[in-house]
Design an enzyme around this catalytic site. Structure first.
Site, PDB file in Angstrom:
ATOM      1  N   GLY A 216      25.053  74.982 104.069  1.00  0.00           N
ATOM      2  CA  GLY A 216      24.967  75.309 102.645  1.00  0.00           C
ATOM      3  C   GLY A 216      23.749  74.649 102.048  1.00  0.00           C
ATOM      4  O   GLY A 216      22.691  75.257 101.910  1.00  0.00           O
ATOM      5  N   SER A 217      23.893  73.332 101.758  1.00  0.00           N
ATOM      6  CA  SER A 217      22.747  72.592 101.208  1.00  0.00           C
ATOM      7  C   SER A 217      21.568  72.621 102.185  1.00  0.00           C
ATOM      8  O   SER A 217      20.418  72.701 101.775  1.00  0.00           O
ATOM      9  CB  SER A 217      23.130  71.133 100.959  1.00  0.00           C
ATOM     10  OG  SER A 217      24.261  71.054 100.137  1.00  0.00           O
TER      11      SER A 217
ATOM     12  N   TYR B  56      10.085  79.485 103.415  1.00  0.00           N
ATOM     13  CA  TYR B  56       9.142  79.177 102.331  1.00  0.00           C
ATOM     14  C   TYR B  56       9.391  80.085 101.128  1.00  0.00           C
ATOM     15  O   TYR B  56       9.312  79.653  99.985  1.00  0.00           O
ATOM     16  CB  TYR B  56       7.696  79.294 102.835  1.00  0.00           C
ATOM     17  CG  TYR B  56       7.485  78.356 103.987  1.00  0.00           C
ATOM     18  CD1 TYR B  56       7.340  76.988 103.761  1.00  0.00           C
ATOM     19  CD2 TYR B  56       7.519  78.812 105.305  1.00  0.00           C
ATOM     20  CE1 TYR B  56       7.209  76.104 104.820  1.00  0.00           C
ATOM     21  CE2 TYR B  56       7.390  77.938 106.366  1.00  0.00           C
ATOM     22  CZ  TYR B  56       7.237  76.586 106.117  1.00  0.00           C
ATOM     23  OH  TYR B  56       7.128  75.717 107.168  1.00  0.00           O
TER      24      TYR B  56
ATOM     25  N   GLU C  77      15.870  80.469  90.227  1.00  0.00           N
ATOM     26  CA  GLU C  77      17.339  80.527  90.295  1.00  0.00           C
ATOM     27  C   GLU C  77      17.936  79.340  89.524  1.00  0.00           C
ATOM     28  O   GLU C  77      18.916  79.473  88.798  1.00  0.00           O
ATOM     29  CB  GLU C  77      17.760  80.493  91.764  1.00  0.00           C
ATOM     30  CG  GLU C  77      19.252  80.338  91.978  1.00  0.00           C
ATOM     31  CD  GLU C  77      19.688  80.614  93.414  1.00  0.00           C
ATOM     32  OE1 GLU C  77      18.935  81.257  94.167  1.00  0.00           O
ATOM     33  OE2 GLU C  77      20.798  80.184  93.771  1.00  0.00           O
TER      34      GLU C  77
ATOM     35  N   ARG D 156      44.084  72.465  64.109  1.00  0.00           N
ATOM     36  CA  ARG D 156      45.178  71.664  64.664  1.00  0.00           C
ATOM     37  C   ARG D 156      45.355  70.374  63.861  1.00  0.00           C
ATOM     38  O   ARG D 156      44.390  69.642  63.606  1.00  0.00           O
ATOM     39  CB  ARG D 156      44.843  71.318  66.125  1.00  0.00           C
ATOM     40  CG  ARG D 156      45.849  70.459  66.819  1.00  0.00           C
ATOM     41  CD  ARG D 156      47.101  71.224  67.148  1.00  0.00           C
ATOM     42  NE  ARG D 156      48.091  70.379  67.813  1.00  0.00           N
ATOM     43  CZ  ARG D 156      49.338  70.737  68.010  1.00  0.00           C
ATOM     44  NH1 ARG D 156      49.773  71.927  67.602  1.00  0.00           N
ATOM     45  NH2 ARG D 156      50.178  69.926  68.610  1.00  0.00           N
TER      46      ARG D 156
ATOM     47  N   GLN E  97      38.222  59.677  63.860  1.00  0.00           N
ATOM     48  CA  GLN E  97      36.866  59.209  64.157  1.00  0.00           C
ATOM     49  C   GLN E  97      36.467  59.539  65.603  1.00  0.00           C
ATOM     50  O   GLN E  97      35.332  59.933  65.877  1.00  0.00           O
ATOM     51  CB  GLN E  97      36.751  57.706  63.915  1.00  0.00           C
ATOM     52  CG  GLN E  97      35.309  57.232  64.019  1.00  0.00           C
ATOM     53  CD  GLN E  97      35.182  55.733  63.964  1.00  0.00           C
ATOM     54  OE1 GLN E  97      35.831  55.006  64.721  1.00  0.00           O
ATOM     55  NE2 GLN E  97      34.365  55.240  63.065  1.00  0.00           N
TER      56      GLN E  97
ATOM     57  N   GLN F 157      39.898  68.090  76.444  1.00  0.00           N
ATOM     58  CA  GLN F 157      40.684  66.929  76.004  1.00  0.00           C
ATOM     59  C   GLN F 157      41.019  67.038  74.516  1.00  0.00           C
ATOM     60  O   GLN F 157      42.132  66.761  74.091  1.00  0.00           O
ATOM     61  CB  GLN F 157      39.891  65.646  76.287  1.00  0.00           C
ATOM     62  CG  GLN F 157      40.643  64.360  76.016  1.00  0.00           C
ATOM     63  CD  GLN F 157      41.782  64.130  77.008  1.00  0.00           C
ATOM     64  OE1 GLN F 157      41.804  64.720  78.097  1.00  0.00           O
ATOM     65  NE2 GLN F 157      42.744  63.296  76.636  1.00  0.00           N
TER      66      GLN F 157
ATOM     67  N   GLY G 123      47.243  69.703  75.059  1.00  0.00           N
ATOM     68  CA  GLY G 123      47.929  70.582  76.033  1.00  0.00           C
ATOM     69  C   GLY G 123      47.454  72.021  75.947  1.00  0.00           C
ATOM     70  O   GLY G 123      47.407  72.733  76.963  1.00  0.00           O
TER      71      GLY G 123
ATOM     72  N   GLU H 110      23.387  66.659  93.875  1.00  0.00           N
ATOM     73  CA  GLU H 110      22.794  65.689  94.807  1.00  0.00           C
ATOM     74  C   GLU H 110      21.476  66.221  95.359  1.00  0.00           C
ATOM     75  O   GLU H 110      20.487  65.483  95.467  1.00  0.00           O
ATOM     76  CB  GLU H 110      23.774  65.393  95.968  1.00  0.00           C
ATOM     77  CG  GLU H 110      25.038  64.648  95.554  1.00  0.00           C
ATOM     78  CD  GLU H 110      26.029  65.499  94.756  1.00  0.00           C
ATOM     79  OE1 GLU H 110      26.083  66.724  94.986  1.00  0.00           O
ATOM     80  OE2 GLU H 110      26.742  64.953  93.884  1.00  0.00           O
TER      81      GLU H 110
END
Ligand SMILES: Cc1cc2nc3c(=O)[nH]c(=O)nc-3n(C[C@H](O)[C@H](O)[C@H](O)COP(=O)(O)OP(=O)(O)OC[C@H]3O[C@@H](n4cnc5c(N)ncnc54)[C@H](O)[C@@H]3O)c2cc1C
Length: 393
Positions: A132-133, A233, A242, A268, A279, A336, A340, A367
């Site tokens: 892959g990499s 190349y 890409e 909400r 805050q 977050q 829920g 990476e």
């Protein structure tokens, strides 16, 4: 923050893209996510609206518009509309340019009109179960038999893998050189070319991601793209653009997550007041606003660098690294703030969070982006090892 790179014609184009997505894409998103694939018709409709391979020359049916801002607008509007993984930009910008830049006149005349109309759907097949990499680890072989090549091997995680009609396949042409790779146009229906399962995955539920198998596939020499020894190349050249495509999509997805969350936290209430008034919520949102604005300025600059022919692999890697990490952080924090509800499919943030996870992996992982950037800074461990050896000698 007001953006400065767009002109009136870009804004007109943005409006038409919005209308297209509203009418042809949005109504289908849930169904496509259920079945794990978009209708082929979606590409045809995009073709009718002039959204496929806009850069292609007019003699093949294209618009001859190579201004990357148009693709950026398409990516941004798709992200805003809750893109489930419609592989249009993959078709347009990740695969199409291989044909546009490396294809012979004959290859372009044969394939480009179908790609522009949306009849021929494109895919690119580099990744393999064992590589892959590390592109130089590709094992799929292309044996030169004079007027044709014989392909054997397999690929995995290939986007548009089920719908695709034409694949740019990377295969080894020189077993003795890690970079001895060629690029071949493999067409739907070629004998010995098979697709595997549509792979089930965490996000991008409507994106058909599949395995491809090649058993003695006879590929005419006329289907080799460019020099069959220079594929490595070529890949390295095209990967910069890409990565810019991914960076544009990531920052737009982060913005879409922020907007969805701003709406939610106002509606909400908890402890007698809107969640927006805590805050913690305000500070988190302020941080996100700042980071997205900074990323957007950087990405807009990269788009203009690309238009000026100055996009380097290192700077594209910085864009991809920063924006994909940002998308991950923002969608996580936004989920977050939904509590829920954010975990429930009926709220768009749930899909955005799941979709975001792959941005740090595909088109080169974070990476690998760091590797490219570090090497550009002269921090190349291979060069350092060579220097050490030379000093010892
Ligand atoms: C949804 C989806 C769609 C995709 N579409 C396509 C497609 O259309 N065509 C295509 O060819 N491929 C496609 N891919 C494959 C994708 O490009 C690869 O998954 C990606 O390049 C990573 O390769 P890998 O999965 O083999 O991971 P590996 O290469 O096995 O990496 C595993 C881990 O090791 C890390 N790692 C690897 N090398 C290094 C290093 N030198 N230094 C530090 N860390 C390292 C990686 O960052 C990663 O964290 C797709 C993948 C997904 C998930």
């Amino acid at each position: 923050m007001e953006r400065t790179i767009f002109e009136t014609e870009h804004e007109i184009f943005r409006d038409s893209v919005r209308r297209f997505l509203e009418a042809e894409i949005k109504p289908n998103v849930d169904r496509w996510c259920e079945v794990g694939i978009v209708d082929r018709d979606a590409f045809l409709k995009a073709g009718e609206h002039g959204l496929c391979l806009m850069w292609a020359e007019e003699e093949y049916g294209g618009l001859g518009v190579d201004d990357f801002r148009y693709e950026q607008i398409l990516l941004e509007e798709m992200a805003k509309s809750g893109d489930p993984g419609f592989g249009l930009s993959l078709h347009n910008r990740l695969v199409g340019p291989y044909l546009g830049k490396l294809g012979s006149r004959e290859q372009k005349a044969r394939f480009l009109p179908g790609c522009i109309s949306g009849e021929t759907i494109l895919g690119i097949a580099m990744s393999e179960p064992g590589a892959g990499s590390d592109v130089s680890g590709i094992r799929t072989r292309a044996e030169d038999r004079g007027d044709h090549f014989v392909l054997n091997g397999s690929k995995t995680y290939i986007s548009n893998g089920i719908n695709g009609d034409l694949f740019v396949v990377a295969a080894r042409t020189d077993p003795n050189s890690p970079h001895g790779i060629g690029l071949f146009l493999v067409e739907r229906g070629m004998e010995g070319f098979r697709r595997g399962r549509n792979l089930k995955k965490l996000g991008l539920k409507a994106q058909d991601t599949a395995e491809l198998f090649f058993d003695d596939v006879r590929v005419p020499r006329d289907n080799a793209l460019g020099d069959p020894r220079k594929g490595f190349y070529y890949l390295m050249q095209f990967l910069a653009e890409e990565r810019l495509v991914v960076a544009c999509g990531c920052v737009a997805a982060a913005e879409a997550a922020l907007q969805a969350t701003l709406e939610y936290v106002h509606e909400r209430t908890a402890f007698g007041r809107p969640v927006a008034m805590f805050q913690n919520t305000r500070f988190k949102l302020a941080d996100m606003r700042t980071r997205i604005d900074v990323a957007q300025v950087f990405v807009d600059r990269l788009v203009m660098e690309r238009n000026a022919g100055r996009l380097t692999p290192e700077i594209a890697a910085e864009g991809k690294l920063f924006c994909s990490e940002l998308e991950g952080q923002v969608t996580d924090e936004c989920l977050q703030l939904h509590g829920g509800a954010g975990y429930m499919d009926e709220y768009p943030i749930s899909r955005m969070y799941a979709n975001a996870r792959v941005s740090r992996i595909y088109a080169g992982s974070s990476e690998i982006m760091r590797e490219i950037i570090a090497r550009g800074m002269g921090l190349d461990p291979r060069a350092a090892a060579g220097l050490k050896q030379r000093r010892r000698a």
